[in-house]
Design a protein around this motif. Structure first.
Motif, mmCIF file in Angstrom:
data_model
loop_
_atom_site.group_PDB
_atom_site.id
_atom_site.type_symbol
_atom_site.label_atom_id
_atom_site.label_comp_id
_atom_site.label_asym_id
_atom_site.label_seq_id
_atom_site.Cartn_x
_atom_site.Cartn_y
_atom_site.Cartn_z
ATOM 1 N N ALA A 1 1.199 -1.441 -0.046
ATOM 2 C CA ALA A 1 0.083 -0.033 -0.417
ATOM 3 C C ALA A 1 1.011 1.385 -0.190
ATOM 4 O O ALA A 1 1.580 1.171 0.578
ATOM 5 C CB ALA A 1 -0.934 -0.242 1.036
ATOM 6 N N TYR A 2 0.676 1.988 -0.728
ATOM 7 C CA TYR A 2 1.269 3.370 -0.963
ATOM 8 C C TYR A 2 1.365 4.419 0.248
ATOM 9 O O TYR A 2 2.072 4.696 0.881
ATOM 10 C CB TYR A 2 1.123 4.394 -2.346
ATOM 11 C CG TYR A 2 1.745 5.578 -2.281
ATOM 12 C CD1 TYR A 2 2.709 5.574 -2.916
ATOM 13 C CD2 TYR A 2 1.042 7.179 -1.838
ATOM 14 C CE1 TYR A 2 3.725 6.733 -3.186
ATOM 15 C CE2 TYR A 2 1.178 7.648 -2.455
ATOM 16 C CZ TYR A 2 3.080 7.300 -3.051
ATOM 17 O OH TYR A 2 3.219 8.933 -3.539
ATOM 18 N N GLY A 3 -0.318 5.047 1.301
ATOM 19 C CA GLY A 3 0.078 5.248 2.192
ATOM 20 C C GLY A 3 -1.075 4.192 3.233
ATOM 21 O O GLY A 3 -1.115 3.358 3.530
ATOM 22 N N ARG A 4 -1.898 4.985 4.012
ATOM 23 C CA ARG A 4 -2.949 4.702 5.186
ATOM 24 C C ARG A 4 -4.120 4.002 4.446
ATOM 25 O O ARG A 4 -4.467 4.877 3.859
ATOM 26 C CB ARG A 4 -2.712 5.043 6.225
ATOM 27 C CG ARG A 4 -1.888 5.563 6.597
ATOM 28 C CD ARG A 4 -1.993 6.682 8.035
ATOM 29 N NE ARG A 4 -0.322 7.076 8.727
ATOM 30 C CZ ARG A 4 0.288 6.555 9.458
ATOM 31 N NH1 ARG A 4 -0.638 5.259 10.442
ATOM 32 N NH2 ARG A 4 1.228 6.360 10.050
ATOM 33 N N THR A 5 -4.322 2.955 4.765
ATOM 34 C CA THR A 5 -5.404 2.797 4.437
ATOM 35 C C THR A 5 -6.740 1.841 5.445
ATOM 36 O O THR A 5 -5.941 1.885 6.295
ATOM 37 C CB THR A 5 -5.580 1.217 3.793
ATOM 38 O OG1 THR A 5 -5.123 -0.204 3.984
ATOM 39 C CG2 THR A 5 -4.625 1.259 2.424
ATOM 40 N N THR A 6 -7.799 1.184 5.625
ATOM 41 C CA THR A 6 -8.661 0.766 5.901
ATOM 42 C C THR A 6 -7.813 -0.666 6.804
ATOM 43 O O THR A 6 -7.998 -1.177 7.754
ATOM 44 C CB THR A 6 -9.937 0.612 5.919
ATOM 45 O OG1 THR A 6 -9.994 0.496 4.381
ATOM 46 C CG2 THR A 6 -10.621 2.323 5.688
ATOM 47 N N LYS A 7 -7.911 -1.300 5.765
ATOM 48 C CA LYS A 7 -7.230 -2.670 6.002
ATOM 49 C C LYS A 7 -5.840 -2.748 6.564
ATOM 50 O O LYS A 7 -4.833 -3.684 7.288
ATOM 51 C CB LYS A 7 -7.202 -3.481 4.574
ATOM 52 C CG LYS A 7 -8.568 -3.700 3.873
ATOM 53 C CD LYS A 7 -8.094 -4.175 2.914
ATOM 54 C CE LYS A 7 -9.990 -5.160 2.481
ATOM 55 N NZ LYS A 7 -9.972 -5.751 1.256
ATOM 56 N N LEU A 8 -4.719 -1.301 5.739
ATOM 57 C CA LEU A 8 -3.838 -1.641 6.270
ATOM 58 C C LEU A 8 -3.030 -0.535 6.992
ATOM 59 O O LEU A 8 -2.718 1.084 6.177
ATOM 60 C CB LEU A 8 -2.632 -1.454 5.311
ATOM 61 C CG LEU A 8 -2.611 -3.248 4.588
ATOM 62 C CD1 LEU A 8 -1.859 -2.758 3.100
ATOM 63 C CD2 LEU A 8 -2.276 -4.366 4.942
ATOM 64 N N PRO A 9 -4.127 0.161 8.018
ATOM 65 C CA PRO A 9 -3.514 1.990 9.430
ATOM 66 C C PRO A 9 -2.805 2.042 9.055
ATOM 67 O O PRO A 9 -2.409 3.403 9.328
ATOM 68 C CB PRO A 9 -4.472 0.854 9.935
ATOM 69 C CG PRO A 9 -4.563 0.013 10.174
ATOM 70 C CD PRO A 9 -4.738 -0.313 8.801
#
Length: 809
Positions: A751-759
């Motif tokens: 992931a490039y930035g923060r996501t809901t799956k990968l905070p």
């Protein structure tokens, strides 16, 4: 009479439920640096299935009997881990392997020959030349030990009153003491114990490591016929036979039964190199005494010296004949030994050494030691011979490459000669460094060879010239290094928009983009390594020729040879000599410190073991004193485990999963499998250097043809790679249609930035943690599906009726 019809209420005949395909097994093989079974299996509780403390196969404790409960492993296979790090980073004695570094490098040159078809004589000549270069390195190492022990210590320092007075432990050898050992010949005879013990140590290490590694016999089986095809029944694709394919070798070399069992050659070369070492010591001792006897009337008859020297020359010719006569035997598992040769050749050389020692110990009251032993010519001819052999090797390699010019081969087929030249340069630096440091230590405040406040003459002039070219070589290397740095920076800038487009529509982050681009650009530097090696080897060859010519013409060290040539040239020569001597001494001290730390620290030993992981994969085909080939133990281990498991699990499926160097071991083991086993095996590689490093540097064994043959021989294959990985890359199977082996480049970071799956920010993994990528599980599931279809769970439930009904999870 019409047959009776069944009543309407009768049920249709039951169909036989589909059979379960059996348990699936994933055999994990780690890469360089090693890994514990707990790390590989992600479980602190493991049990050893087979193997020993050096290399073994492990499972999780709960999976110890997984084959008996296939219903537990519908979604994931049983995991096994093969740990082989103990083969390269075991106990503290591995630190001694640092002394064998030049031998390991020249052994690599043997395997770097270009692909050759129908050029048997050229291939044999290539092997002979590499073996002769390897023999010269043994002679060079022994000659350096003789230089230190016989010349600097016993001849120069013990013969100079000022030097002997500062070294009280040399007092009994001093001429001033007038003792029994004070005569030069007897001092040389006593000092010969040091290089002879070094040769004995090398023989011991070679014999001991052979017993621990290369004595493991591969799988039993019939030898392959000369015209046997490999993987002919495993072509992929519905119309694979309708398209032209690159030429595939009849039997890939790594699949031959004798490839991983080089017992006979190693024993033969060990006998020859041991004899060469003893003969070098004998020549140094007997040569000094014979020269004195020829130049003055004395109590010793001259014919005795001539007889001893004649015996040394005759035995040396036998050694060269043994080295040149026979190479590797791979098509058959050669279990024989050349008993008489192995027994009598080193023993004969040792007897000659004993005769030389007795001859030199004969009383010669008028013999005085002054200056240095006349060994300058020996070092010059040795260096000149190495250069000639490397040039001849380059001519042969270039001829082989032109026959089959594979575009991905490094340096147009000259990788082997370049690496052989590096081995010679490394041997020269190590031996010269020892001689320079010992001479500086013995001479106190003076500078050996400069004639100012010097108590001893110092080492041969050539060694000082070789040390002086090291700063010049480093200056020359600055140019390609700067070019690579500039190119890497420019590449990273160009990659910025590409990376942001890959992760669109996520908002851009300049710092994040710059870091990903910088890692990708740095990972691409691996592909530029061949040209760095080419520049270093070419510069080493040319500067070595300058050193030989300068020492031959001037007969003086560079600082003295430049006297009267002008202030600028004099200053440059003095600076080069001083800097080179300092650098070579500093490098030698670092070398010793690294070995000492590796001896005491297991973590440092594992770090140094990475070098052996890559360099000792190949069998000892050129130099018997090189570190042992761990693959001669690991590859039969893996092939035996796969064959044993498939034979005891009739409907089982097996995926051998190799990371980094483990993928090379996995591929080699698949090549060794019997034909009946190979169709039930799938290959999963990730972070693999199979093509990027091995295919380019070792084209005859991992080039396009062998890799295509591997693809056709195994049931199915997937290779995962990342653009951020400096080691792994695609395997580039050249087939039409595209077999779809390569899967990549994988997204890294996930992931490039923060996501809901990968905070939290995702790390850039590069060469590590491929199993953390969802693509790994998908590729493994695809391979298991290709090996055999999964059975529907409902059908499985029907077949389990009438059993005990116990659920095992």
């Amino acid at each position: 009479m019409a047959p009776a019809t069944p009543p309407p209420s009768a049920s249709p005949p039951a169909t036989e439920p589909p059979q379960h395909t059996g348990t699936a097994l994933e055999l994990l093989v780690h890469g360089v640096g090693g890994a514990t079974p707990q790390e590989m299996l992600d479980d602190p509780r493991t049990v050893r299935v087979t193997g020993d403390a050096t290399a073994a196969v492990y499972r999780r404790t709960e999976d110890a009997h997984g084959e008996k409960h296939p219903e537990r492993y519908r979604d994931e296979p049983v995991a096994e881990a093969y740990c082989w790090s103990g083969l390269t980073s075991g106990n503290g004695s591995r630190a001694l392997w640092l002394l064998l570094l030049p031998f390991m490098v020249v052994n690599l040159a043997h395997w770097m020959r270009p692909t050759a078809t129908g050029r048997t004589r050229a291939v044999r000549l290539y092997g002979v030349l590499v073996r002769l270069v390897a023999l010269s390195l043994t002679v060079l190492l022994t000659a350096a030990a003789c230089e230190v022990a016989l010349d600097l210590l016993a001849w120069q320092c013990a013969g100079a009153d000022a030097c002997a007075e500062r070294r009280s432990w040399l007092g009994f050898l001093s001429e001033r003491q007038g003792g029994w050992w004070s005569q030069p010949g007897r001092r040389l005879a006593l000092a010969a114990v040091v290089p002879a013990a070094l040769v004995g140590l090398l023989w011991y290490l070679s014999n001991r490591t052979w017993s621990a590694y290369e004595s493991q016999r591969p799988l039993d089986g019939e030898d392959f016929a000369e015209d046997e095809s490999f993987g002919a029944a495993a072509d992929h694709g519905p119309d694979a036979d309708d398209h032209p394919r690159p030429a595939v070798p009849v039997r890939p070399a790594l699949g031959r039964p004798g490839f991983w069992y080089g017992r006979r050659l190693v024993a033969r070369l060990r006998a020859a190199h041991t004899a060469a070492g003893f003969l070098t010591v004998a020549a140094a001792v007997a040569g000094a005494a014979a020269r004195h006897d020829r130049g003055a009337e004395g109590p010793v008859p001259r014919f005795i010296g001539a007889a001893v020297e004649g015996g040394i020359v005759l035995c040396a010719l036998v050694v060269v004949w043994v080295v040149c006569r026979r190479g590797r035997s791979e098509r058959t598992r050669d279990t024989r030994l050349d008993g008489a040769l192995i027994s009598y050749l080193p023993g004969s050389a040792l007897v000659l050494l004993g005769l030389a020692v007795l001859y030199a110990s004969w009383s010669r009251p008028d013999w005085q030691s002054s200056g240095a032993l006349p060994g300058e010519a020996a070092f010059r001819f040795l260096a000149l011979g190495q250069g000639v052999l490397v040039i001849a090797l380059a001519v042969v390699a270039l001829g082989l490459y032109r026959r089959i010019p594979e575009p991905r081969t490094v340096l147009y087929g000259l990788g082997g000669p370049a690496v052989a030249m590096l081995a010679c340069a490394l041997g020269g630096v190590m031996t010269g460094g020892v001689a320079q440091r010992v001479a500086d230590w013995l001479d106190g405040p003076g500078t050996p060879g400069m004639g100012r406040s010097s108590d001893i003459a110092g080492p041969p002039v050539l060694l000082s010239w070789q040390a002086s070219v090291i700063p010049v070589l480093l200056l020359l290397l600055l140019v390609p290094v700067l070019v690579l740095v500039v190119r890497t920076v420019r590449t990273a800038r160009r990659l910025g928009p590409v990376i942001e487009a890959e992760y669109a529509p996520e908002p851009s982050d300049e710092g994040r983009t710059r870091r990903i681009a910088r890692i990708r650009a740095a990972a691409a530097l691996t592909d530029s390594a061949p040209w760095i090696v080419g520049v270093v080897s070419t510069a080493s060859l040319l500067l070595g020729a300058v050193a030989i010519a300068g020492s031959w013409y001037s007969e003086q060290v560079p600082g003295r040879a430049a006297d009267g040539s002008g202030p600028l040239l004099e200053s440059f020569a003095d600076a080069a000599q001083a800097t080179g001597s300092w650098l070579i001494g500093f490098g030698f001290l670092l070398f010793v410190a690294g070995g000492r730390r590796a001896y005491k620290d297991a973590s440092a030993r594992r770090t140094i073991g990475i070098l052996w992981d890559v360099g000792t994969f190949w069998p000892r085909a050129a130099h018997p004193f090189a570190p042992p080939c761990y693959a001669e133990r690991a590859v039969p281990d893996l092939a035996s485990r796969m064959s044993a498991w498939t034979s005891t699990t009739p409907r089982g499926r097996l995926v051998i999963s190799g990371h980094s160097q483990g993928s090379v071991l996995a591929a080699s083991a698949v090549w060794q499998l019997p034909d009946a086993t190979r169709p039930r095996v799938a290959l999963l590689t990730y972070g693999s250097p199979l093509e990027r490093l091995y295919g380019r540097w070792f084209p005859a064994y991992f080039g396009p043809g062998p890799l295509l043959g591997l693809h056709r021989s195994v049931h199915c294959w997937r290779n995962l790679w990342r653009a951020t990985d400096p080691i792994g890359g695609p395997v580039r199977i050249g087939a039409d249609p595209d077999p779809g082996v390569d899967r990549g480049p994988l997204r890294d970071p996930l992931a490039y930035g923060r996501t809901t799956k990968l905070p939290l920010p995702e790390p850039i993994l590069g060469h590590s943690d491929y199993q953390a990528d969802p693509a790994f599980a998908d590729a493994r599931a695809d391979l298991l599906a290709e090996l055999g279809p999964h059975v529907p769970r409902q059908a499985e439930a029907r077949t389990q009726k009438g059993t005990s009904g116990r659920s095992s999870g």
